[in-house]
Design a protein around this motif. Structure first.
Motif, PDB file in Angstrom:
ATOM      1  N   GLY A 171     -14.224 -36.328   1.932  1.00 57.35           N
ATOM      2  CA  GLY A 171     -15.109 -37.478   1.941  1.00 57.35           C
ATOM      3  C   GLY A 171     -14.680 -38.579   0.987  1.00 57.35           C
ATOM      4  N   ARG A 172     -13.969 -38.218  -0.072  1.00 49.22           N
ATOM      5  CA  ARG A 172     -13.528 -39.222  -1.050  1.00 49.22           C
ATOM      6  C   ARG A 172     -12.619 -40.266  -0.425  1.00 49.22           C
ATOM      7  N   THR A 203      -0.994 -42.307   5.512  1.00 46.94           N
ATOM      8  CA  THR A 203      -0.075 -41.945   4.428  1.00 46.94           C
ATOM      9  C   THR A 203      -0.788 -41.846   3.082  1.00 46.94           C
ATOM     10  N   MET A 204      -2.070 -42.117   3.059  1.00 44.70           N
ATOM     11  CA  MET A 204      -2.807 -42.123   1.800  1.00 44.70           C
ATOM     12  C   MET A 204      -3.172 -40.716   1.353  1.00 44.70           C
ATOM     13  N   VAL A 205      -2.695 -40.337   0.186  1.00 47.45           N
ATOM     14  CA  VAL A 205      -3.131 -39.116  -0.490  1.00 47.45           C
ATOM     15  C   VAL A 205      -3.484 -39.507  -1.922  1.00 47.45           C
ATOM     16  N   ASP A 206      -4.092 -38.601  -2.645  1.00 47.55           N
ATOM     17  CA  ASP A 206      -4.652 -38.944  -3.949  1.00 47.55           C
ATOM     18  C   ASP A 206      -3.635 -39.577  -4.903  1.00 47.55           C
ATOM     19  N   ALA A 207      -2.525 -38.889  -5.115  1.00 46.33           N
ATOM     20  CA  ALA A 207      -1.547 -39.378  -6.081  1.00 46.33           C
ATOM     21  C   ALA A 207      -0.942 -40.702  -5.632  1.00 46.33           C
ATOM     22  N   SER A 208      -0.639 -40.832  -4.343  1.00 48.17           N
ATOM     23  CA  SER A 208      -0.042 -42.057  -3.821  1.00 48.17           C
ATOM     24  C   SER A 208      -0.999 -43.233  -3.961  1.00 48.17           C
ATOM     25  N   TRP A 209      -2.252 -42.998  -3.676  1.00 46.02           N
ATOM     26  CA  TRP A 209      -3.258 -44.049  -3.806  1.00 46.02           C
ATOM     27  C   TRP A 209      -3.347 -44.540  -5.240  1.00 46.02           C
ATOM     28  N   ALA A 210      -3.371 -43.590  -6.180  1.00 44.99           N
ATOM     29  CA  ALA A 210      -3.483 -43.961  -7.591  1.00 44.99           C
ATOM     30  C   ALA A 210      -2.248 -44.718  -8.074  1.00 44.99           C
ATOM     31  N   LEU A 211      -1.068 -44.282  -7.668  1.00 49.44           N
ATOM     32  CA  LEU A 211       0.165 -44.919  -8.123  1.00 49.44           C
ATOM     33  C   LEU A 211       0.375 -46.290  -7.488  1.00 49.44           C
ATOM     34  N   GLY A 260     -17.110 -29.083  -1.243  1.00 48.71           N
ATOM     35  CA  GLY A 260     -17.060 -30.416  -0.664  1.00 48.71           C
ATOM     36  C   GLY A 260     -18.163 -31.325  -1.163  1.00 48.71           C
ATOM     37  N   VAL A 261     -19.350 -30.773  -1.420  1.00 50.87           N
ATOM     38  CA  VAL A 261     -20.475 -31.586  -1.871  1.00 50.87           C
ATOM     39  C   VAL A 261     -20.195 -32.245  -3.226  1.00 50.87           C
ATOM     40  N   ALA A 297     -17.842 -39.203  -5.561  1.00 44.20           N
ATOM     41  CA  ALA A 297     -17.287 -40.446  -5.011  1.00 44.20           C
ATOM     42  C   ALA A 297     -18.280 -41.605  -5.121  1.00 44.20           C
ATOM     43  N   THR A 298     -19.577 -41.301  -5.243  1.00 37.35           N
ATOM     44  CA  THR A 298     -20.569 -42.380  -5.362  1.00 37.35           C
ATOM     45  C   THR A 298     -20.407 -43.154  -6.650  1.00 37.35           C
TER      46      THR A 298
END
Length: 216
Positions: free
Chosen positions: A78-79, A104-112, A200-201, A207-208
């Motif tokens: 959900g994030r 192509t968006m994953v956590d590390a890639s998004w942050a970098l 997941g919750v 994320a809010t």
């Protein structure tokens, strides 16, 4: 373009190494849960989301239905709704082209790839994700075919890799004064909910914290 992509590949290699180890654990656990080697690898290639894969696997091994497993994986991811909303203006083209780029968006890639001003370097994003995808696929295959050699994944400490990975991303966000409050609030919400809510919750609720950006 080329420079950003090449830099992204270099930045993505350490995360790919972490993902390789983590995906080996998924490969082993999926085979123990009754997946075939092919099913395990295809799942990793199509889903490519560690938290969602492990959440779905936990539901299935606990006797849950396939629908419940999909729901758990969806909650865990959900994030990406909030992350994708932030990324979307930096992706050119029509809805289909932008949707494909967003895969192509994953956590590390998004942050970098985050420039810190509300925009993202999409080529850096693409480059950073590439080695992570390759590492994830390779690690899953190694776990699926060589699980008997690895044995108990908890004994090897593989169960600690995923939480450590996210802590590393959190620490990086804490260095930026503009994102520090959101990062801390998200961490507190997630930790508070983990003991008594379904998988997941906590991620969805955490994320809010990003809604604080609406104050602008």
């Amino acid at each position: 373009m080329t420079g950003s992509f090449a830099r992204g590949v270099r930045l993505g290699v350490p995360y790919a190494a972490v993902g390789l180890v983590l995906s080996m654990s998924f490969g082993v656990l999926a085979r123990q849960a009754g997946f075939s080697a092919l099913q395990t690898i295809v799942t990793a290639l199509v889903v490519f989301a560690g938290s969602a894969q492990f959440a779905a696997l936990a539901v299935l091994t606990g006797g849950g239905s396939a629908l419940a497993a999909v729901a758990a994986g969806t909650l865990m991811n959900g994030r990406f709704l909030a992350m994708g909303t932030a990324l979307a203006p930096s992706l050119p083209g029509g809805p289909v082209k932008r949707a494909l780029q967003g895969q192509t968006m994953v956590d590390a890639s998004w942050a970098l790839a985050n420039r810190g001003d509300g925009t993202f370097d999409r080529w850096l994003l693409f480059g950073t994700t590439l080695p992570q995808y390759v590492g994830w696929a390779l690690g899953t295959a190694l776990g699926a075919f060589g699980g008997d050699l690895l044995g108990d994944t908890d004994r090897l400490g593989l169960d600690a890799v995923y939480p450590t990975f996210f802590v590393g991303i959190l620490l990086a966000e804490l260095r930026d004064p503009r994102s520090r409050v959101v990062a801390l609030l998200g961490a507190v919400v997630a930790l508070a909910l983990v003991p008594f809510t379904p998988p997941g919750v906590p991620i969805m609720a955490a994320a809010t914290a990003a809604l604080l950006g609406l104050r602008r």
